[in-house]
Design a protein around this motif. Structure first.
Motif, PDB file in Angstrom:
ATOM      1  N   GLN A 203      15.636 -15.622  52.266  1.00  0.00           N
ATOM      2  CA  GLN A 203      14.676 -15.239  53.305  1.00  0.00           C
ATOM      3  C   GLN A 203      13.992 -16.480  53.877  1.00  0.00           C
ATOM      4  N   GLY A 204      13.610 -17.389  52.988  1.00  0.00           N
ATOM      5  CA  GLY A 204      13.013 -18.638  53.424  1.00  0.00           C
ATOM      6  C   GLY A 204      13.949 -19.396  54.347  1.00  0.00           C
ATOM      7  N   GLN A 205      15.216 -19.422  53.932  1.00  0.00           N
ATOM      8  CA  GLN A 205      16.222 -20.129  54.709  1.00  0.00           C
ATOM      9  C   GLN A 205      16.386 -19.537  56.105  1.00  0.00           C
ATOM     10  N   GLN A 206      16.379 -18.192  56.174  1.00  0.00           N
ATOM     11  CA  GLN A 206      16.628 -17.536  57.452  1.00  0.00           C
ATOM     12  C   GLN A 206      15.459 -17.648  58.410  1.00  0.00           C
ATOM     13  N   LEU A 207      14.235 -17.564  57.888  1.00  0.00           N
ATOM     14  CA  LEU A 207      13.081 -17.430  58.772  1.00  0.00           C
ATOM     15  C   LEU A 207      12.350 -18.739  59.038  1.00  0.00           C
ATOM     16  N   ALA A 208      12.475 -19.694  58.141  1.00  0.00           N
ATOM     17  CA  ALA A 208      11.574 -20.844  58.216  1.00  0.00           C
ATOM     18  C   ALA A 208      12.199 -22.064  58.865  1.00  0.00           C
ATOM     19  N   ASP A 209      11.327 -22.856  59.522  1.00  0.00           N
ATOM     20  CA  ASP A 209      11.752 -24.161  60.025  1.00  0.00           C
ATOM     21  C   ASP A 209      11.820 -25.140  58.861  1.00  0.00           C
ATOM     22  N   ARG A 210      10.911 -24.971  57.932  1.00  0.00           N
ATOM     23  CA  ARG A 210      10.794 -25.933  56.841  1.00  0.00           C
ATOM     24  C   ARG A 210      10.436 -25.162  55.574  1.00  0.00           C
ATOM     25  N   ILE A 211      10.841 -25.720  54.451  1.00  0.00           N
ATOM     26  CA  ILE A 211      10.637 -25.046  53.174  1.00  0.00           C
ATOM     27  C   ILE A 211       9.910 -25.986  52.219  1.00  0.00           C
ATOM     28  N   GLY A 212       9.002 -25.439  51.458  1.00  0.00           N
ATOM     29  CA  GLY A 212       8.373 -26.196  50.391  1.00  0.00           C
ATOM     30  C   GLY A 212       8.618 -25.469  49.083  1.00  0.00           C
ATOM     31  N   VAL A 213       9.017 -26.200  48.063  1.00  0.00           N
ATOM     32  CA  VAL A 213       9.283 -25.547  46.783  1.00  0.00           C
ATOM     33  C   VAL A 213       8.124 -25.840  45.836  1.00  0.00           C
ATOM     34  N   LEU A 214       7.500 -24.767  45.368  1.00  0.00           N
ATOM     35  CA  LEU A 214       6.363 -24.895  44.471  1.00  0.00           C
ATOM     36  C   LEU A 214       6.810 -24.450  43.082  1.00  0.00           C
ATOM     37  N   VAL A 215       6.696 -25.363  42.115  1.00  0.00           N
ATOM     38  CA  VAL A 215       7.058 -25.013  40.751  1.00  0.00           C
ATOM     39  C   VAL A 215       5.901 -25.382  39.844  1.00  0.00           C
ATOM     40  N   GLU A 216       5.376 -24.422  39.140  1.00  0.00           N
ATOM     41  CA  GLU A 216       4.254 -24.627  38.225  1.00  0.00           C
ATOM     42  C   GLU A 216       3.127 -25.434  38.855  1.00  0.00           C
ATOM     43  N   GLY A 217       2.759 -25.056  40.064  1.00  0.00           N
ATOM     44  CA  GLY A 217       1.600 -25.655  40.706  1.00  0.00           C
ATOM     45  C   GLY A 217       1.853 -26.965  41.416  1.00  0.00           C
ATOM     46  N   THR A 218       3.071 -27.469  41.328  1.00  0.00           N
ATOM     47  CA  THR A 218       3.386 -28.728  41.984  1.00  0.00           C
ATOM     48  C   THR A 218       4.354 -28.487  43.130  1.00  0.00           C
ATOM     49  N   LEU A 219       4.047 -29.073  44.269  1.00  0.00           N
ATOM     50  CA  LEU A 219       4.942 -28.968  45.409  1.00  0.00           C
ATOM     51  C   LEU A 219       6.027 -30.017  45.195  1.00  0.00           C
ATOM     52  N   VAL A 220       7.175 -29.589  44.646  1.00  0.00           N
ATOM     53  CA  VAL A 220       8.164 -30.567  44.203  1.00  0.00           C
ATOM     54  C   VAL A 220       9.049 -31.078  45.314  1.00  0.00           C
TER      55      VAL A 220
END
Lengths: 369, 231
Positions: A203-220
């Motif tokens: 869904q992120g891939q289809q709708l977004a211009d840009r993606i941020g991955v958040l894992v355990e509170g850190t934007l990795v």
């Protein structure tokens, strides 16, 4: 990136609940009109980040800028900013009144003629495909209808920034499609800045211009969808974006960008990968299961990586079959159900698993692991 | 037994024929209890909403005190208000002892804790997520207050009606600070007490029937509201 162009800017943001750090030093800048997807597993801190952006919570430390300006302290000014943002919560809550009143309430709170409000409400209900629902009790709607009313209630305010928290979680596929269609058309027509939290990578891939991955509170990792999907920077991200095969090893040699990775289970097993890392680097070789082809043992392969192994499990769901094989190391392949049947795949059968050197994504492992 | 029976029949007759004394006492009772309830509601709704939203030290203790005051004996309130407004008391200069005004004050003291405490618990039944949704949609603090009262309207209304019922049926305050003055401060409960003392059972019973009828109406309305809440 200048302050002028960013709708939301976050610097060094940390948030704790009691002693638990839910967000750790998050830095993020989101342009006006950008659609940004915040992805990550449940409990990663996505909702908390959205709540902070909506000024529902004050971060423990760090700065938040809205439209280039830091967030003021006074309640009145915070209300003014909050009125330029809309937030669609994961589980929409409705007031004990009709669909019409639920959608109209935000406009009424901002003050306005009932005539103008009525026009706006009817237009937006049409946009989300709920015309004729005006007098329905908002609390008796189905999940899909409720989420569309929530969408209408937020969109009717014509926000500059729209925050969406898992807008399609727990919905049937038809409702998901309808909601995604509305989000897409709003993004295109109104150039609304959107920040969408989702655990659904596609869904992120289809709708977004840009993606941020958040894992355990850190934007990795942040980047465009293809980058995050194809070239995750850490093992956490790789795992999250569906890199099912993650094989630990060490680079033995690197010839002009083609590296030979010696994998842990024996010196004789080597994976060829496109990588710039020098010999001796401890790495993780990631391969998507859909990038692996399976063939009968008699097949002669042109792929750089070709391993013979024994099928351990075959699981079919819909048109695809997920095949696990032991090639001296475990390998998961995703192939069509048809080809799985043609190959007569079942437990114990020997196969050849092939994948290209370009299909292997190399992540350098941190030294403490 | 026949005396009681005849008394009852004559009481019904007084009711049907709109006996002047019965009508007068009933209307006065409704107007005094109604006024004190209205004023107590005007205090309880905003203050209850404020207490609900504000976090402060001693909030739990304050709510406990308010709830304890539900059981305040009417004669204690009567005594307190009497002392307050008696000639030597701090508010004695007002000279309103044994007037309907001071009865209204006394009834307010009696029923405000009930209305306030029950309003607070009514509001705490509104989900926190709902209020956050309203905040996200741009409600100001004041608008949020109106919303929470609206969302809890049935329970809030039940709180107000219960307070009104207590004002209607109390005797201690009316007697001690009102003085049970004929044609001026005499309420139904006081009239029933006096008529019974005098042996005028017809009047006592007819007023008793009206009071019970009002109690029945209140109970029916309360029941309806409870049903709306659970729907």
């Amino acid at each position: 990136m200048s302050h002028q162009s960013s709708a939301i800017k976050i610097t060094g943001l940390t948030h704790t609940y009691g002693t638990r750090e839910v967000l750790k030093n998050v830095n993020l800048s989101i342009d006006k009109g950008e659609v940004f997807a915040l992805i990550g597993p449940t409990g990663a801190g996505k909702t908390t980040l959205l709540r902070i952006i909506d000024l529902l919570e004050t971060p423990t430390s760090g700065e938040l800028y809205f439209d280039g300006r830091p967030i003021p302290q006074s309640g009145r000014q915070r209300l003014e900013i909050r009125r330029r943002i809309s937030f669609i919560h994961q589980k929409p809550q409705f007031f004990d009144s009709s669909v019409y009143d639920n959608v109209a309430c935000g406009l009424r709170w901002r003050g306005g003629k009932e005539n103008a409000i009525s026009n706006k409400v009817r237009t937006i209900l049409e946009t989300v495909g709920l015309n004729g629902y005006d007098n329905r009790d908002a609390r008796t709607l189905s999940g899909g209808e409720a989420q569309r009313v929530a969408l209408a209630r937020a969109l009717v305010l014509e926000p500059e920034v729209l925050l969406l928290d898992e807008p399609t979680a727990n919905l049937d596929p038809v409702s998901v499609k309808k909601i995604e269609r509305v989000i897409r058309s709003i993004a295109r027509q109104r150039s609304t800045t959107m920040i969408m939290a989702t655990h659904d990578m596609s869904q992120g891939q289809q709708l977004a211009d840009r993606i941020g991955v958040l894992v355990e509170g850190t934007l990795v990792q942040t980047g465009n969808a293809a980058d995050v999907f194809r070239s995750p920077q850490t093992e956490d991200v790789a795992h999250f974006v569906g890199m099912e095969n993650m094989i630990d090893g060490t680079i033995a040699v690197n010839n002009d960008g083609i590296a030979a990775v010696n994998i842990g289970s024996g010196p004789d097993i080597t994976i060829q990968a496109v990588s710039r890392h020098p010999a001796g680097t401890r790495v993780c070789a990631c391969v998507r299961p859909e990038d692996i082809t399976l063939a009968p043992v008699t097949h002669r392969s042109s792929a750089r990586n070709s391993f013979q192994g024994r099928v351990t499990t075959v699981a079919s769901s819909g048109p695809l079959s997920r095949v696990e094989a032991d090639c001296g190391f475990p390998l998961v392949a995703l192939i069509t159900r048809l080809s799985a049947e043609e190959l007569g795949l079942e437990e114990g059968i020997s196969v050849v698993a092939d994948f290209k050197a370009t299909a292997v994504h190399i992540i350098e492992r941190s030294t403490d692991q | 037994m026949t005396e009681i029976w005849q008394g009852l029949i004559r009481a019904v007759h007084m009711l049907i024929s709109f006996d002047a004394e019965v009508v007068e006492i009933s209307l006065r009772t409704l107007s005094i209890a109604g006024t004190s309830s209205l004023l107590a509601a005007l205090i309880s709704l905003p203050i209850g909403t404020l207490i609900h939203f504000r976090q402060f030290r001693g909030k739990r203790a304050l709510i406990n005190i308010i709830q304890t005051l539900y059981f305040l004996p009417t004669v204690i309130v009567g005594l307190f208000v009497f002392v307050l407004f008696s000639r030597a008391g701090p508010l004695g200069e007002l000279g309103i002892l044994f007037t309907p005004q001071v009865m209204i004050v006394g009834q307010m003291v009696l029923i405000t804790p009930i209305m306030l405490g029950m309003t607070i618990s009514a509001l705490s039944g509104v989900r926190k997520e709902l209020l956050e949704t309203a905040t996200s949609l741009g409600a100001s603090g004041f608008q949020l207050g109106l919303l929470v009262l609206r969302e809890a309207r049935y329970a809030v209304l039940a709180a107000l009606i219960l307070g009104f019922g207590r004002a209607l049926s109390e005797l201690g305050v009316a007697m001690m600070v009102g003085g049970n003055i004929d044609g001026y401060t005499r309420m139904m409960t006081g009239a029933i007490w006096l008529a019974t003392q005098r042996g005028d059972l017809e009047l006592a019973m007819s007023l008793g029937i009206i009071l019970l009828f009002l109690a029945l109406m209140i109970s029916i309305v309360l029941n309806r509201l409870q049903q709306r809440r659970t729907q």
